[in-house]
Write a protein that holds these residues in place. Structure first.
Motif, PDB file in Angstrom:
ATOM      1  N   THR A  72       2.384   1.821  -3.426  1.00 17.44           N
ATOM      2  CA  THR A  72       1.421   2.344  -4.395  1.00 17.44           C
ATOM      3  C   THR A  72       1.170   3.833  -4.179  1.00 17.44           C
ATOM      4  N   VAL A  73       1.054   4.234  -2.933  1.00 19.53           N
ATOM      5  CA  VAL A  73       0.850   5.653  -2.619  1.00 19.53           C
ATOM      6  C   VAL A  73       2.072   6.468  -3.044  1.00 19.53           C
ATOM      7  N   LEU A  92       0.834  -1.202   0.000  1.00 19.15           N
ATOM      8  CA  LEU A  92       0.000   0.000   0.000  1.00 19.15           C
ATOM      9  C   LEU A  92       0.870   1.254   0.000  1.00 19.15           C
ATOM     10  N   LEU A  93       1.911   1.248   0.820  1.00 22.81           N
ATOM     11  CA  LEU A  93       2.810   2.407   0.877  1.00 22.81           C
ATOM     12  C   LEU A  93       3.528   2.593  -0.462  1.00 22.81           C
ATOM     13  N   GLY A 107      -5.195   7.674  -6.384  1.00 21.21           N
ATOM     14  CA  GLY A 107      -4.071   8.519  -6.007  1.00 21.21           C
ATOM     15  C   GLY A 107      -3.624   9.431  -7.125  1.00 21.21           C
ATOM     16  N   LEU A 167       2.410   9.646  -5.602  1.00 24.15           N
ATOM     17  CA  LEU A 167       3.039  10.901  -5.175  1.00 24.15           C
ATOM     18  C   LEU A 167       4.185  11.276  -6.101  1.00 24.15           C
ATOM     19  N   VAL A 177      -6.300   1.931  -5.730  1.00 26.64           N
ATOM     20  CA  VAL A 177      -5.577   2.940  -4.938  1.00 26.64           C
ATOM     21  C   VAL A 177      -4.707   3.799  -5.843  1.00 26.64           C
TER      22      VAL A 177
END
Length: 394
Positions: A129-130, A126-127, A172, A134, A168
């Motif tokens: 992908t975020v 998850l981190l 994002g 970004l 996600v």
């Protein structure tokens, strides 16, 4: 420091893509970070420079964490130290441009992505992908070039998780893409600006036009970025090869596909399509310093007794080799950082040969003085004063 940095500064005060504040594709995340820092510094140049400095420091830590996954921590630390003192990394950590921030976010993505795949961790995935979303907000090309690696990472998980992470990633990216399109005047206006800049800057030096000089310029930027960036840290890699150990293969054995998907997409685009300046290589330059670490590890392992100096039979005592390498590397990097741009600037003042003129072609097609101007950009001593030219759009 150059045309783009002035426009980035102006963008923190008035976002206007049509007037290249900033230039396409927009860099909205980078501009927003700079705008937020303006409330603290009150100076947009200081804000973006501070952002680069923080990013350069974080990139060092993240490279150490990534390198520790593949080699002893000592050699990961040496690689990270030499990376942060690299003339290319050092320079872009001091100027108001996007490259240091891109490098930091890319290394954060690489570290969390490797941990996600190696440990099958949903938290790290998850981190990862975020962070990719970004990175796309800060520098769209970086997000696109690392997308194949993200696909490889996410394919290690079940279908349900893949679909969740895809959702996600889409959400994002929409978080920054929708405001960017709105601020650009809509999707049509945005695409028109992209097409105009591509036609002026990218297409003339790409493989599609068969422009030999443009392609050669791309090769010189990439090769120059790597050679100047790695500097004398290239020595242990060469020594490792001569001793019969391939540090790249040693690194690749950990996860060959991971590293190939990190490097190959960027290299293909930079060599065949467009490389604007040395800062482009910061997306993949850390891979060279991972190879430095593995080379040092292989040299240490190849020494039967690191505490002895056996010059008589051709062996090198490696007890103090890491310390010596760091000392020599620091000295070489300091000298290169302060003296190399000035030397190139002086040589470029004698422009007149066909090869120099052709390699210096600008977006407008006017090559006169461009080599000297580009060399000046990298010379901190000749860029001690900043000037912002505010244009009255009325």
């Amino acid at each position: 420091i150059n045309w783009d940095s002035v426009n980035f500064v102006l963008a923190t005060q008035a976002f206007d893509l049509a007037h290249h504040q900033p230039h396409p594709p927009g860099y909205i995340g980078y501009v927003l970070l700079g705008s937020a820092l303006n409330y603290i510094t009150g100076d947009p140049i200081a804000s973006l420079t501070l952002l680069s400095s923080i990013a350069g420091a974080l990139a060092t830590v993240l490279l150490f964490l990534l390198g520790s996954q593949f080699m002893p921590r000592l050699y990961a630390a040496i690689g990270a130290v030499l990376f942060t003192l690299s003339p290319v990394v050092w320079y872009y950590s001091e100027v108001p441009l996007t490259y240091a921030v891109e490098a930091a976010l890319a290394l954060a993505f690489l570290f969390t992505g490797y941990k996600a795949r190696a440990s099958s961790s949903l938290k790290y995935l998850l981190l990862t992908t975020v962070l990719l979303a970004l990175l796309g907000a800060v520098r769209q090309s970086g997000g696109a070039l690392l997308l194949p690696l993200w696909l490889y990472i996410v394919l290690a998980f079940p279908w349900r998780v893949r679909c969740q992470m895809l959702a996600v990633l889409i959400i994002g990216n929409l978080v920054w893409l929708v405001p960017l399109l709105w601020m650009a005047g809509g999707p049509v206006a945005y695409l028109e600006e992209i097409v105009k800049l591509t036609g002026a800057v990218v297409t003339p030096v790409s493989v599609f036009t068969l422009n030999v000089w443009g392609l050669l310029r791309n090769v010189i930027f990439v090769a120059g970025g790597f050679l100047i960036g790695i500097n004398l840290a290239l020595v242990p890699i060469i020594m490792s090869y001569r001793r019969g150990s391939n540090p790249i293969a040693r690194l690749m054995r950990q996860d060959r596909t991971f590293f190939l998907l990190w490097a190959i997409p960027a290299l293909l685009i930079y060599l065949l399509i467009h490389t604007g300046q040395l800062g482009y290589v910061l997306l993949i330059l850390p891979l060279g310093f991972l190879c430095v670490g593995t080379a040092l590890a292989s040299l240490a392992e190849g020494s039967p007794d690191p505490r002895r100096n056996e010059r008589g039979n051709g062996r090198i005592g490696l007890r103090n080799f890491p310390v010596g390498l760091v000392a020599v590397g620091v000295l070489a990097n300091v000298l290169a950082f302060f003296s190399l741009p000035g030397a190139i600037y002086a040589v470029a003042g004698t422009e007149g040969t066909t090869i120099v003129d052709n390699l210096a072609v600008s977006a407008s097609g006017n090559s006169k003085g461009m080599t000297r101007a580009r060399a000046r950009q990298y010379d901190i001593n000749r860029n001690c004063c900043y000037a912002l030219v505010m244009c009255d759009k009325d």
